[in-house]
Design a protein around this motif. Sequence first.
Motif, short mmCIF file in Angstrom:
data_model
loop_
_atom_site.label_atom_id
_atom_site.label_comp_id
_atom_site.label_asym_id
_atom_site.label_seq_id
_atom_site.Cartn_x
_atom_site.Cartn_y
_atom_site.Cartn_z
N ALA A 94 0.83 -1.21 0.00
CA ALA A 94 0.00 0.00 0.00
C ALA A 94 0.86 1.26 0.00
N VAL A 95 1.94 1.23 0.78
CA VAL A 95 2.79 2.41 0.88
C VAL A 95 3.52 2.67 -0.44
N MET A 96 4.02 1.62 -1.07
CA MET A 96 4.79 1.80 -2.30
C MET A 96 3.89 2.15 -3.49
N VAL A 97 2.66 1.65 -3.50
CA VAL A 97 1.71 2.09 -4.53
C VAL A 97 1.47 3.59 -4.40
N ALA A 98 1.25 4.05 -3.17
CA ALA A 98 1.07 5.49 -2.96
C ALA A 98 2.33 6.26 -3.38
N GLY A 99 3.50 5.69 -3.10
CA GLY A 99 4.75 6.33 -3.50
C GLY A 99 4.86 6.50 -5.00
N SER A 100 4.40 5.50 -5.76
CA SER A 100 4.42 5.62 -7.22
C SER A 100 3.55 6.79 -7.69
N LEU A 101 2.40 6.96 -7.04
CA LEU A 101 1.52 8.07 -7.40
C LEU A 101 2.18 9.41 -7.07
N PHE A 102 2.86 9.47 -5.92
CA PHE A 102 3.57 10.70 -5.57
C PHE A 102 4.69 10.99 -6.57
N TYR A 103 5.41 9.95 -6.99
CA TYR A 103 6.47 10.17 -7.99
C TYR A 103 5.89 10.73 -9.28
N ALA A 104 4.81 10.13 -9.77
CA ALA A 104 4.20 10.60 -11.02
C ALA A 104 3.72 12.04 -10.87
N ALA A 105 3.09 12.35 -9.73
CA ALA A 105 2.59 13.71 -9.51
C ALA A 105 3.73 14.71 -9.41
N GLY A 106 4.79 14.36 -8.67
CA GLY A 106 5.91 15.28 -8.50
C GLY A 106 6.63 15.56 -9.81
N LEU A 107 6.85 14.52 -10.60
CA LEU A 107 7.52 14.72 -11.89
C LEU A 107 6.64 15.51 -12.86
N ALA A 108 5.33 15.26 -12.84
CA ALA A 108 4.43 16.03 -13.69
C ALA A 108 4.44 17.50 -13.29
N MET A 109 4.46 17.77 -11.98
CA MET A 109 4.56 19.16 -11.51
C MET A 109 5.86 19.80 -11.96
N LEU A 110 6.95 19.05 -11.88
CA LEU A 110 8.24 19.59 -12.30
C LEU A 110 8.23 19.91 -13.79
N ALA A 111 7.65 19.02 -14.59
CA ALA A 111 7.59 19.26 -16.04
C ALA A 111 6.76 20.48 -16.39
N ALA A 112 5.75 20.77 -15.56
CA ALA A 112 4.85 21.90 -15.84
C ALA A 112 5.29 23.18 -15.14
N SER A 113 6.39 23.14 -14.41
CA SER A 113 6.80 24.30 -13.59
C SER A 113 7.14 25.51 -14.46
N PRO A 114 6.51 26.67 -14.16
CA PRO A 114 6.89 27.88 -14.88
C PRO A 114 8.09 28.58 -14.26
N GLY A 115 8.41 28.21 -13.02
CA GLY A 115 9.52 28.87 -12.34
C GLY A 115 9.94 28.12 -11.11
N ALA A 116 10.72 28.79 -10.26
CA ALA A 116 11.37 28.13 -9.13
C ALA A 116 10.39 27.67 -8.07
N VAL A 117 9.30 28.42 -7.84
CA VAL A 117 8.39 28.09 -6.73
C VAL A 117 7.71 26.75 -6.96
N MET A 118 7.15 26.55 -8.14
CA MET A 118 6.48 25.28 -8.42
C MET A 118 7.49 24.14 -8.49
N ALA A 119 8.70 24.43 -8.98
CA ALA A 119 9.74 23.40 -9.01
C ALA A 119 10.09 22.96 -7.59
N LEU A 120 10.12 23.91 -6.65
CA LEU A 120 10.39 23.57 -5.25
C LEU A 120 9.28 22.70 -4.68
N LEU A 121 8.03 23.04 -4.97
CA LEU A 121 6.91 22.22 -4.51
C LEU A 121 7.00 20.81 -5.10
#
Length: 389
Positions: free
Chosen positions: A76-103
């Motif tokens: 259960a924990v690692m499945v959730a971790g996969s979702l966090f990885y996908a979300a974090g990388l998608a956020m990084l790809a869409a980042s317009p600047g430093a603030v969203m990249a930090l998040l």
Amino acid sequence: MKPAAPGWAVVTALGVSLILGWGTGYFLPGVLGVAMERDLGLPAGASFLIVAIQLGLAGLLAPRVGRLIDRRGPRAVMVAGSLFYAAGLAMLAASPGAVMALLACLVLGIAAAMTLSEASNAALATLGADGARKRIAALAAISGLAAAVAWPALAWAEAHWGWRVAVLGAAASHLLVALPLHATLVPRGSRERAPRGPAPRLSPRLRWLSAALTVQVLVGSSLLANMVAVVEALGMDRGSAIFWASLAGPAQVAARLFDFVGGARLRAMTLASIALLAMPASILLPLIGHVLAPGLGAAVTVPVFVLCYGLASGVMSVMRPATLIELHGTDGYATVAGKVMAPVTFAMAVAPVMFAPLLLNTGADVALPIIAAICFGGFLMLRRAARGL
């Protein structure tokens, strides 16, 4: 209830997961960093904060995640971790600047805590102590291919479509590959094994083990991240330094394979002690060789240093979880590992940044003896933890 997956199927699934996790997190700035910094308006080298933030946060979260794994099971924990990885990388790809990249980095830090080495070792621990060390060695050998797989793939994607599409592809790999592997092959584990309330305090022996492993990782991450600069400081030209420094990685994988094939004949604490004593010896070898046999030169002593250090470091990557299992066992492993390994993960995050200025300002003649002495201190701590075995 479906039968549990065979042990080696679990190892393979976790190995692929770690290749994706390390490859799209820890190693990502090594290929995409320059393009990211230019596009996001960041100063040179700032992309490597992705690594520091990820691992620093993962270290802080390690005790809580360990308790969660023992209560809810690793699947259960690692499945959730996969979702966090996908979300974090998608956020990084869409980042317009430093603030969203930090998040995005903060989200990736949560993902790292839930899926990388300590979570994977906890998943293996649910399979029992018998054969645990072989499974850990096999997993470490597979995960050692992360850079070899990720760097060419990320570089190819960036060359064709740019860094943002490359990062989106990395996000997709967690959804399409890691998530199904976690959901089907990672053990469910026994739930409610960890009592609620504050986690139990570590025994003195485990505190000494944690201190020893933290020192080892502090030194190991410092050297491995700056190996090219170290070899150059020892007198080699840039091209030769890159060639010899790159052999530290294959030496690490070779050591992991050695332990998988025949290393289990020695106790984990014994082999860890040998490796932790060999590390400062190999660090000092080029300096001692220059004094005792100046005619040999860097062309002989530096390659021996890199290969010996890589072998010792590779052994320790297996011995970190193996020594903990030897001292504590596998029951409630994730909770204890979370507390033991929290400072270890944090050391991995800060070490490269700490060592680079030391090497730059003092040179190899001063920097290497300092970290060799620190590493020898780690050996003494490990022997203190081994008392009574």
